[in-house]
Write a protein that holds these residues in place. Structure first.
Motif, PDB file in Angstrom:
ATOM      1  N   ARG A  23       0.882  -1.159   0.141  1.00 49.06           N
ATOM      2  CA  ARG A  23      -0.026   0.158  -0.021  1.00 49.06           C
ATOM      3  C   ARG A  23       0.732   1.205   0.069  1.00 49.06           C
ATOM      4  NH1 ARG A  23      -5.517  -1.770   1.302  1.00 49.06           N
ATOM      5  NH2 ARG A  23      -5.430  -3.793   2.095  1.00 49.06           N
ATOM      6  N   HIS A  24       1.883   1.162  -0.080  1.00 46.95           N
ATOM      7  CA  HIS A  24       3.177   2.369   0.090  1.00 46.95           C
ATOM      8  C   HIS A  24       3.276   2.910  -1.482  1.00 46.95           C
ATOM      9  CE1 HIS A  24       4.184   0.931   3.943  1.00 46.95           C
ATOM     10  NE2 HIS A  24       4.350   2.050   4.389  1.00 46.95           N
ATOM     11  N   THR A  25       3.329   4.135  -1.627  1.00 50.47           N
ATOM     12  CA  THR A  25       3.601   4.719  -2.819  1.00 50.47           C
ATOM     13  C   THR A  25       4.998   5.203  -3.014  1.00 50.47           C
ATOM     14  OG1 THR A  25       3.273   6.957  -2.131  1.00 50.47           O
ATOM     15  CG2 THR A  25       1.255   6.001  -2.543  1.00 50.47           C
ATOM     16  N   LEU A  26       5.441   5.423  -4.213  1.00 55.13           N
ATOM     17  CA  LEU A  26       6.957   5.520  -4.280  1.00 55.13           C
ATOM     18  C   LEU A  26       7.357   6.993  -3.640  1.00 55.13           C
ATOM     19  CD1 LEU A  26       7.419   4.677  -8.106  1.00 55.13           C
ATOM     20  CD2 LEU A  26       8.167   3.476  -6.200  1.00 55.13           C
ATOM     21  N   GLU A  51       5.980   7.960  -0.513  1.00 53.44           N
ATOM     22  CA  GLU A  51       6.083   7.558   0.674  1.00 53.44           C
ATOM     23  C   GLU A  51       7.523   6.766   0.868  1.00 53.44           C
ATOM     24  OE1 GLU A  51       1.649   6.943   2.105  1.00 53.44           O
ATOM     25  OE2 GLU A  51       2.428   5.226   0.973  1.00 53.44           O
ATOM     26  N   SER A  53      11.033   7.860 -11.893  1.00 49.62           N
ATOM     27  CA  SER A  53      10.624   9.340 -11.901  1.00 49.62           C
ATOM     28  C   SER A  53      10.715   9.825 -13.582  1.00 49.62           C
ATOM     29  CB  SER A  53      11.125  10.205 -11.013  1.00 49.62           C
ATOM     30  OG  SER A  53      12.494  10.266 -11.520  1.00 49.62           O
TER      31      SER A  53
END
Length: 80
Positions: free
Chosen positions: A25-28, A30, A65
């Motif tokens: 559930r973590h985003t990049l 975060e 990115s």
């Protein structure tokens, strides 16, 4: 990633983590925020059961990115 006690070098459960693991559930964002806040260049990635799935490195976030989906400049393409 963490410190391993000298008296228990093979006991993975005894390791003291330096950085909290990243879950599904973590985003990049975060992940990047967490790494930068503790001056780390990587973090362990775990699955829903907390099992290690690999390592996310700061260099990988930099590479990701620069990748955008065609027609969707607001989304990044993430390949596994």
């Amino acid at each position: 990633m963490g410190w391993q006690p000298r008296n228990r070098p093979d006991d993975r459960d005894a390791a003291v983590p330096l950085i909290s693991p990243l879950g599904p559930r973590h985003t990049l964002f975060e992940a990047l925020d967490q790494m930068l806040s503790v001056n780390s260049s990587a973090s362990v990635v775990v699955d829903e059961q907390g099992r290690s799935r690999g390592v996310l490195r700061l260099d990988s976030i930099r590479e990701l990115s620069n990748v955008q989906l065609p027609g969707r400049p607001d989304l990044l393409e993430v390949s596994s």
